[in-house]
Structure formats: structure tokens, C-alpha cells
Design a protein around this motif. Structure first.
Motif, PDB file in Angstrom:
ATOM      1  N   THR A 158       0.861  -1.177   0.000  1.00  0.00           N
ATOM      2  CA  THR A 158       0.000   0.000   0.000  1.00  0.00           C
ATOM      3  C   THR A 158       0.903   1.235   0.000  1.00  0.00           C
ATOM      4  N   LYS A 159       0.281   2.408  -0.127  1.00  0.00           N
ATOM      5  CA  LYS A 159       1.066   3.639  -0.052  1.00  0.00           C
ATOM      6  C   LYS A 159       1.811   3.714   1.275  1.00  0.00           C
ATOM      7  N   GLU A 160       1.126   3.312   2.354  1.00  0.00           N
ATOM      8  CA  GLU A 160       1.757   3.360   3.670  1.00  0.00           C
ATOM      9  C   GLU A 160       2.909   2.353   3.756  1.00  0.00           C
ATOM     10  N   ASP A 161       2.709   1.181   3.144  1.00  0.00           N
ATOM     11  CA  ASP A 161       3.783   0.182   3.117  1.00  0.00           C
ATOM     12  C   ASP A 161       5.025   0.735   2.430  1.00  0.00           C
ATOM     13  N   LEU A 162       4.816   1.438   1.318  1.00  0.00           N
ATOM     14  CA  LEU A 162       5.942   2.025   0.593  1.00  0.00           C
ATOM     15  C   LEU A 162       6.697   2.998   1.489  1.00  0.00           C
ATOM     16  N   LYS A 163       5.934   3.828   2.196  1.00  0.00           N
ATOM     17  CA  LYS A 163       6.551   4.817   3.082  1.00  0.00           C
ATOM     18  C   LYS A 163       7.305   4.111   4.210  1.00  0.00           C
ATOM     19  N   ASN A 164       6.643   3.133   4.828  1.00  0.00           N
ATOM     20  CA  ASN A 164       7.270   2.407   5.943  1.00  0.00           C
ATOM     21  C   ASN A 164       8.527   1.671   5.502  1.00  0.00           C
TER      22      ASN A 164
ATOM     23  N   TYR B  49      14.135   3.689  -3.281  1.00  0.00           N
ATOM     24  CA  TYR B  49      13.314   4.608  -2.476  1.00  0.00           C
ATOM     25  C   TYR B  49      14.018   4.917  -1.149  1.00  0.00           C
ATOM     26  N   ALA B  50      14.608   3.879  -0.546  1.00  0.00           N
ATOM     27  CA  ALA B  50      15.247   4.046   0.771  1.00  0.00           C
ATOM     28  C   ALA B  50      16.449   4.981   0.680  1.00  0.00           C
ATOM     29  N   ILE B  51      17.246   4.830  -0.367  1.00  0.00           N
ATOM     30  CA  ILE B  51      18.425   5.695  -0.533  1.00  0.00           C
ATOM     31  C   ILE B  51      17.972   7.132  -0.782  1.00  0.00           C
ATOM     32  N   GLN B  52      16.917   7.291  -1.571  1.00  0.00           N
ATOM     33  CA  GLN B  52      16.389   8.632  -1.856  1.00  0.00           C
ATOM     34  C   GLN B  52      15.823   9.272  -0.593  1.00  0.00           C
ATOM     35  N   GLU B  53      15.288   8.443   0.300  1.00  0.00           N
ATOM     36  CA  GLU B  53      14.810   8.928   1.598  1.00  0.00           C
ATOM     37  C   GLU B  53      15.937   9.671   2.328  1.00  0.00           C
ATOM     38  N   LEU B  54      17.175   9.178   2.168  1.00  0.00           N
ATOM     39  CA  LEU B  54      18.338   9.830   2.779  1.00  0.00           C
ATOM     40  C   LEU B  54      18.870  10.976   1.926  1.00  0.00           C
ATOM     41  N   GLY B  55      18.297  11.149   0.740  1.00  0.00           N
ATOM     42  CA  GLY B  55      18.755  12.218  -0.153  1.00  0.00           C
ATOM     43  C   GLY B  55      19.873  11.786  -1.083  1.00  0.00           C
TER      44      GLY B  55
ATOM     45  N   LYS C  86       3.922  -4.337   7.793  1.00  0.00           N
ATOM     46  CA  LYS C  86       3.349  -4.547   6.463  1.00  0.00           C
ATOM     47  C   LYS C  86       1.837  -4.622   6.590  1.00  0.00           C
ATOM     48  N   ASN C  87       1.153  -3.827   5.823  1.00  0.00           N
ATOM     49  CA  ASN C  87      -0.304  -3.843   5.846  1.00  0.00           C
ATOM     50  C   ASN C  87      -0.895  -4.734   4.765  1.00  0.00           C
ATOM     51  N   ALA C  88      -0.360  -4.648   3.555  1.00  0.00           N
ATOM     52  CA  ALA C  88      -0.977  -5.363   2.443  1.00  0.00           C
ATOM     53  C   ALA C  88      -0.795  -6.874   2.588  1.00  0.00           C
ATOM     54  N   LEU C  89       0.379  -7.288   2.985  1.00  0.00           N
ATOM     55  CA  LEU C  89       0.668  -8.721   3.010  1.00  0.00           C
ATOM     56  C   LEU C  89       1.546  -9.054   4.213  1.00  0.00           C
ATOM     57  N   PRO C  90       0.963  -9.001   5.418  1.00  0.00           N
ATOM     58  CA  PRO C  90       1.762  -9.325   6.610  1.00  0.00           C
ATOM     59  C   PRO C  90       2.096 -10.810   6.613  1.00  0.00           C
ATOM     60  N   LEU C  91       3.234 -11.150   7.164  1.00  0.00           N
ATOM     61  CA  LEU C  91       3.622 -12.563   7.252  1.00  0.00           C
ATOM     62  C   LEU C  91       3.881 -12.921   8.709  1.00  0.00           C
ATOM     63  N   ILE C  92       3.313 -14.019   9.150  1.00  0.00           N
ATOM     64  CA  ILE C  92       3.499 -14.488  10.516  1.00  0.00           C
ATOM     65  C   ILE C  92       4.386 -15.722  10.497  1.00  0.00           C
ATOM     66  N   ARG C  93       5.533 -15.624  11.136  1.00  0.00           N
ATOM     67  CA  ARG C  93       6.459 -16.764  11.260  1.00  0.00           C
ATOM     68  C   ARG C  93       6.713 -17.438   9.904  1.00  0.00           C
ATOM     69  N   TYR C  94       7.222 -16.666   9.000  1.00  0.00           N
ATOM     70  CA  TYR C  94       7.499 -17.163   7.653  1.00  0.00           C
ATOM     71  C   TYR C  94       8.846 -17.888   7.629  1.00  0.00           C
TER      72      TYR C  94
END
Lengths: 411, 411
Positions: free
Chosen positions: B87-93, B130-136, B272-280
Motif C-alpha cells: 500500500t502507499k503506507e507500506d511504501l513509506k514504511n 526509495y530508501a536511498i532517496q529517503e536519505l537524499g 506490512k499492511n498489504a501482506l503481513p507474514l506471521i512466522r514465515y
């Protein structure tokens, strides 16, 4: 604030930012620092692709490199590709601007879009993906994959919108037909066909095959991908004219042409910080449309791109418009050839016939080749050497684009 | 709030979200709705790759598909690849979480990173970008390109950090050597080498060749790419343990193992909101490290991944760890073979020797092949059919990864 006033403000801001680059600092010396009227832009010099190449890689960069977070390049293979640097703000601005185009295509939060063009350096896939996500749409970044995988994903994820080049749509359809996959299994409603020039006739053919509606989208890497788009009425392409400002000039003398007059499209960016462009000559031939679109949008419209300035070729003294030639070919050969076609012209024309390479659907029908040759001779006065070539020959290049006109040395 | 308390809150939130999916709704029936202690997670059932495949494509999706904006998949070629919906929030997180790893590698606003792995469906390139860009930081999304173009871009844009697979580093270095490009022309300082398991010895060799520092980065598509990373001290990988929670289990009986005990890594996502994993169950073998890292970070650390659970192979009744075998090979052959190696094992072993395919640097030295064979026989009691194969054979697959162990039908 009126649209014109907004554009003027953005333009003045851009002229100011541009001067932070080495390239524009020198180029714009002596030109006014602030315009009172948008028409004064006509006094400014053009920017050419060659100039950008000459100051590659950082000469046209208008911000410190530390502020840049992303790079895209055109498909140039020499390392001197056209560049598109983006700051964080540029990324945000381009997403917001381009989202307008996707909204116009009907993309909403519930849309499912499959992008069948290469990710990475190519700006189109990446920046349009951000734009679609801005609207909340779901993107499958398929990139360049086998037809089998593309189709599997369309089915699995119930894709309603696909994006690709013209040649790829034909290629996919042949695959679907060959594998006898019923069209009813797909959820497709709409396709964006971009990255190549194509006629209304070709568009209709693809719409008929896939039973979907096809929209055109125009853009180029240097201005951060797509900037003009069709609405449901398809009466020309709406310009993102608060993002990029279009002018049409006479490619011969550089004079600005009035609306409805065909000429070369020239672009000035209005919201690019990292690499603003002032009066950039695109080489694409179109015109600005007069009148209003029935959709009610008030943005400047251009006609669909017809051809490129430098695509007009002279063979043995005869002026040939290759896109017109392609239209002839498809008219003559109808459904018997595939739409990827290559015109090969020798660099020396003395004892050398120009070649046309096509893929026959039925390779044993060599008769068709001589019919094409004869008809083209009547239409153009030129004798083309018309050859069948395996279709695989055309499946290459970035985004499956085929170089339409090729110059070859032949001794 | 203490780290443990934060993790518990995130875990309870995740268990709650997971139940919105068809898959976990049924799987978690009867299990507590809220945990009082993080250790209670040990009572929950594992999630396996097979289960995810069985509910492909939407069975494990925990949000309405309309909320999803991006899809990534593992490199599975069958259409039943492992999925990562965001989701959009997942991308941000994920950007924020993974940015911690890149900060640890030394990435700042002034870094210039070239990503030499494929964009599009592969989550690693996109989400790390995205993560590297988060740091600029400035990212060149090179993707899969020719060595010539990769090197041209490194030089043109004064790249200081490169990201790629082990095999690709070797490949690039050979190219640089062949073209006699002086290392001094590069601005490289650091490399991230990911996507494959490699030994400290292999790492040292690449550091020596390129004169840069190499960091390991662990992750997988199912949990949105990289989740554990090395700091300058390289005493294990720091876990993004407010993003994904690790456990180590005995792969035989599923019991949780104490720290410093080697077993299978099991992951529970926390944001993760869209696809959480429990004990994968990841299938990757490592251990959680005791003690504190000199860098002062308090996150859970794991040792570098040694091998995969399913990589242990039985040949004629003899248990073989292929990664150990690879180490032997590199020890025996030293600088005389390339590091891409393939072990081919027949599905029927009756009259069939397992094969080892290597590329000799000097193909006429067939003597080396028999030395390898003899030494491996001493070490493993098995007679391998050791063959030289053209190096081109290995340059394929997504992200240039080579399938290390291959099972073949041989009659």
C-alpha cells in the motif's frame, strides 16, 4: 490567478533557476532576467540536443548534485544519452503533474495497470508509475518480460489497463491468438500506447483486435517523460501546460507559428529544478490546436505527433516522409505483413537501392514483395529493394522499439 | 517505550491486520487475538512458501486490492512467484525502515549509488532506491546493462557506491582489467553485495580487486527486500527489528533455538499492511548473535547467511553442503577458475556421477580438472565429473544470478 499568469510566474522562476547551471548562465547572458509577458519567451534562444550532449554530464545541472536523487536517461547507447536529473521536489512535481494525464485516461484508485516497458534508466516506466500511484492505482511493473509472463500476470491480477509500444501490442495479440487464449478471460478495458509514432489506422486495428480503447501519450525523457495526453474525445493531446510550455516553430527559420500551423514542437519546462530546459527543440512535428475540447479542459492541445523533423529523408534527390511510406505499405500489404518495418538507406546512393525490410505473415508469398515494390515505385518514383526478414529480427532494442529508418554504409 | 514493548505493539497490530486476509483468517483461528508477551509468538503456526503459493494470487492479501499501489515478485518463472503487495503506507514504511540500513553503510545526501540489479518486478532495486532517496542520496538505476555502459556511468557520474550480485562484481572486474581501465579513474569507495550467499573469503577477494569496502545486505521479496545489514564493524547483520522480527528454529522440529544456535531463520513482519507474514520460514540458515556490537546499535543481530535449508543435498547417500563444496573448490583451484560454479545432480543416481561445472581461466589446463576431482574425492568420498564450461554459460538469469545447484533428469 489566471493560467497565463501562473505560467508566467513559473517561467520566470525557471529562467532564474536555469541560470544556476553553467550551460544556461552563459547561454542566457544578456537576456532579460524577468519577463512581463509570456510572449517575450520567443526572443530567447533555442536549446538543442547537441548542446545538451556537449555539456554532458553536469553542465546543464542547475542544482548542486547533492540535491539530486534520481537519474534517467534516453536509450542512447554511447554514454552521451539525454539526461533527466530529478530532485526530491522534481519527483513530487512530476508525479502530481503526470497524474493529471492518468486521471484523464480514467485511472482511479481501483485501476490495475500493467507497465510493459523497461524500468531502470528509462524515465517513462518509473515516473508514470509514481504518477499512477499518486492516484492510488495498482501498478504491476512488468517491464520487459516474455509474452507468456505478461499474459499470465494480466490474467492473475485482473489487469484493466496495459501500457506498451505499438509493436508490442501486435506481438502480444499474435501470441494470444497462437495460444488460443479467449479474449473474455481478460479484464482489459484500456491501453496506453506510447513511445513510438503511429497512425489512427494502426490504433483502430489494435482496438479492434483487443476490444479495448487506446489512448496516446506524448513525452520525452528530457522533460521527465509524458507531458501530453488524450481525453475520451481524442481531439488532440492535452498539454500539462503548467508543467511544460509548448510552442510550435518553423524548423527552417525558428519563427513561432500560429495555432493550427504544423511545425516543430519546442518545450520549456516550468517546474523542473534539477535540469530546467528553455525552448528545447524536440524534433517532433505537430501543431497547436485552436478551439476548445468538448471535455471542457482548457489546457493547450496539440495534434498527435505525425513525424520527426529529421525523419524526412532524401533518397536520390526525392523527399520521402517515412511515416507516409509506412502508411502506403500497410495499405498495400494489409494484414499480410507485421507492422514493424525498417527502411534502410545507404549513406552513398550511387549504385544502391534503398531497402525496405518487412516480415511477411506467409513467407512463401514472395509475390507480395514485388507488388509492394511496384506500387511504391508508382507513388514515389523510387525503386525499393523490398525484402522479407524473420520477425525475430525486429524484437530488440529498449522497450522493444525498432529503429524505423536506418542508415547503412554499403560499398 | 522499550524496544520490546514497541515490537509487541506492532506485532499485535500485525496479527490483527493479518486476520483480514482469507489465508490468515482461517490459519489463525483459535489463536489468541492479543499477545501479552512477545514470546507467545512461539505458539503460533509457521507460514511456508508452499502455503503462499497455494493461495496465490490474493489469498494472503490483508487489504482491499484497491488500497494496493505496487506489486513485486520473486524471480519465479512459473507465474506462482512469491508476491509482495504494497500500500502507499507500506511504501513509506519500507523506505523509512530500509533507509536505516543504507545510513549504516555510510550513505548520505552526497552519496552516488549505482544499482546494477534489475528494476521492475524485482523488489530489491526499487525499494532500496526509495530508501536511498529517503536519505537524499543520488541513485543511478542502471539495472541490467552491458559492462561497458555500467562502467561508463560509474565514471561519468563519479559513483562512489555500487550494488550488485557477487558474480557480477567478478564479471565487472574482469572487464576493467581486459580494457585496462586504471582503477584510479573511479570514485568508488564501497560496494553492497547482495542477492546470493558468499563467504568472507570471496568478499576479501573482491575488496582487494576493487580496493573498496564490501557490505552484506540480507533480505527477500516476501518481506519487502533488505531487512538486515552490516555496520562498519561487520560483526553480523543488524536486523531492522522494528520492521521485521527474526526467530531461529530447528528446521527439523520447529522448536525455537537459543541465541548463538544455528538454525532456520523465521520472520514475522511488523509494519506490512498489504501482506503481513506471521512466522514465515525463509529456508536460510543462520543464528542470532549474542552480545553487543561495538557500533552501539542495540538491534538484534544475525550471522551472515551460510546456506539454505534445502541446499543440503544427498548424493549416493552422502550429505553434501554445496556451499562448503564451493569453498573447497575455490581453495583447490584458487585464481584459476571463476567464482560462478554449478553443481549438477541427477534425479536418478544409479549409474550417474554428479557433475561440477566450472569455467577455467586457462581452458587448456585440463589437469586442474582432475586435481579438483581427486581432492573432492578425498574430502567427500564422491567422484564428481568435473567439467570446464564456457563462462558465457553462467551469464544469465535475473540479476545475473546463477542457479548454484541444479537437478537434472539423466537417463
Amino acid at each position: 490567478m489566471s493560467k497565463n499568469k501562473t505560467q508566467l510566474n513559473l517561467l520566470n522562476k525557471t529562467l532564474n533557476i536555469a541560470r544556476n547551471s553553467k550551460f544556461y548562465k552563459s547561454k542566457l547572458q544578456g537576456f532579460p532576467l524577468e519577463l512581463k509577458n509570456i510572449l517575450e519567451l520567443q526572443n530567447f534562444p533555442f536549446t538543442t540536443k547537441k548542446e545538451l550532449r556537449d555539456c554532458y554530464p553536469f553542465g546543464a545541472l542547475a542544482v548542486p548534485i547533492n540535491d539530486v536523487v534520481e537519474l534517467h536517461t534516453s536509450s542512447g547507447t554511447t554514454g552521451k544519452a539525454a539526461l533527466s536529473f530529478l530532485t526530491k521536489e522534481d519527483l513530487k512535481n512530476s508525479s502530481k503533474a503526470i497524474a493529471k494525464a492518468w486521471k484523464c485516461f480514467g485511472i482511479t484508485k481501483s485501476s490495475r495497470v500493467q507497465f510493459m516497458m523497461s524500468y531502470g534508466l528509462f524515465s517513462g516506466a518509473t515516473l508514470n508509475t509514481y504518477a499512477i500511484q499518486e492516484l492510488g492505482g495498482f501498478v504491476v511493473p512488468a517491464g520487459i518480460q516474455s509474452a507468456e509472463k505478461q499474459i499470465q500476470m494480466m490474467l492473475d491480477f485482473k489487469i484493466d489497463t496495459i501500457v506498451g509500444t505499438v509493436g508490442y501490442y501486435f506481438y502480444l495479440f499474435d501470441y494470444i491468438k497462437e495460444k488460443q487464449i479467449p479474449l473474455e478471460q481478460f479484464s482489459l478495458k484500456c491501453g496506453i500506447m506510447a513511445g513510438e509514432i503511429y497512425s489512427d489506422k494502426v490504433r483502430s486495428e489494435i482496438e479492434r483486435k483487443f476490444k479495448i480503447k487506446i489512448f496516446d501519450h506524448y513525452g520525452l525523457c528530457e522533460v521527465n517523460t509524458g507531458i501530453a495526453y488524450e481525453c475520451e474525445f481524442r481531439t488532440g493531446l492535452h498539454f500539462l501546460d503548467n508543467y511544460v510550455l509548448p510552442e510550435i516553430i518553423d524548423p527552417e527559420n525558428g519563427k513561432v507559428l500560429p495555432v493550427d500551423n504544423e511545425g516543430e514542437l519546442v518545450l520549456t519546462t516550468l517546474k523542473k529544478n534539477a535540469l530546467p530546459l528553455i525552448r528545447y527543440r524536440t524534433g517532433d512535428i505537430t501543431s497547436i490546436k485552436s478551439g476548445r475540447c468538448p471535455c471542457g479542459r482548457s489546457s493547450i492541445r496539440i495534434n498527435r505527433i505525425k513525424r520527426r523533423v529529421d525523419d524526412i529523408i532524401f533518397i536520390k534527390g526525392i523527399k520521402i516522409d517515412p511515416y507516409e511510406l509506412k502508411e502506403y505499405l500497410l495499405e498495400i500489404a494489409g494484414d499480410n505483413i507485421f507492422s514493424d518495418i525498417k527502411i534502410r538507406v545507404g549513406n552513398s546512393f550511387e549504385n544502391y537501392s534503398p531497402e525496405i525490410l518487412v516480415s511477411l505473415k506467409n513467407p512463401s508469398s514472395t509475390n507480395l514483395l514485388s507488388v509492394i515494390q511496384k506500387t511504391l515505385k508508382e507513388k514515389t518514383l523510387l525503386t525499393f529493394d523490398v525484402k522479407h526478414i524473420s520477425r525475430d529480427y525486429f524484437q530488440r532494442g529498449e522497450n522493444n522499439k525498432v529503429k524505423f529508418v536506418e542508415y547503412v554504409d554499403k560499398k
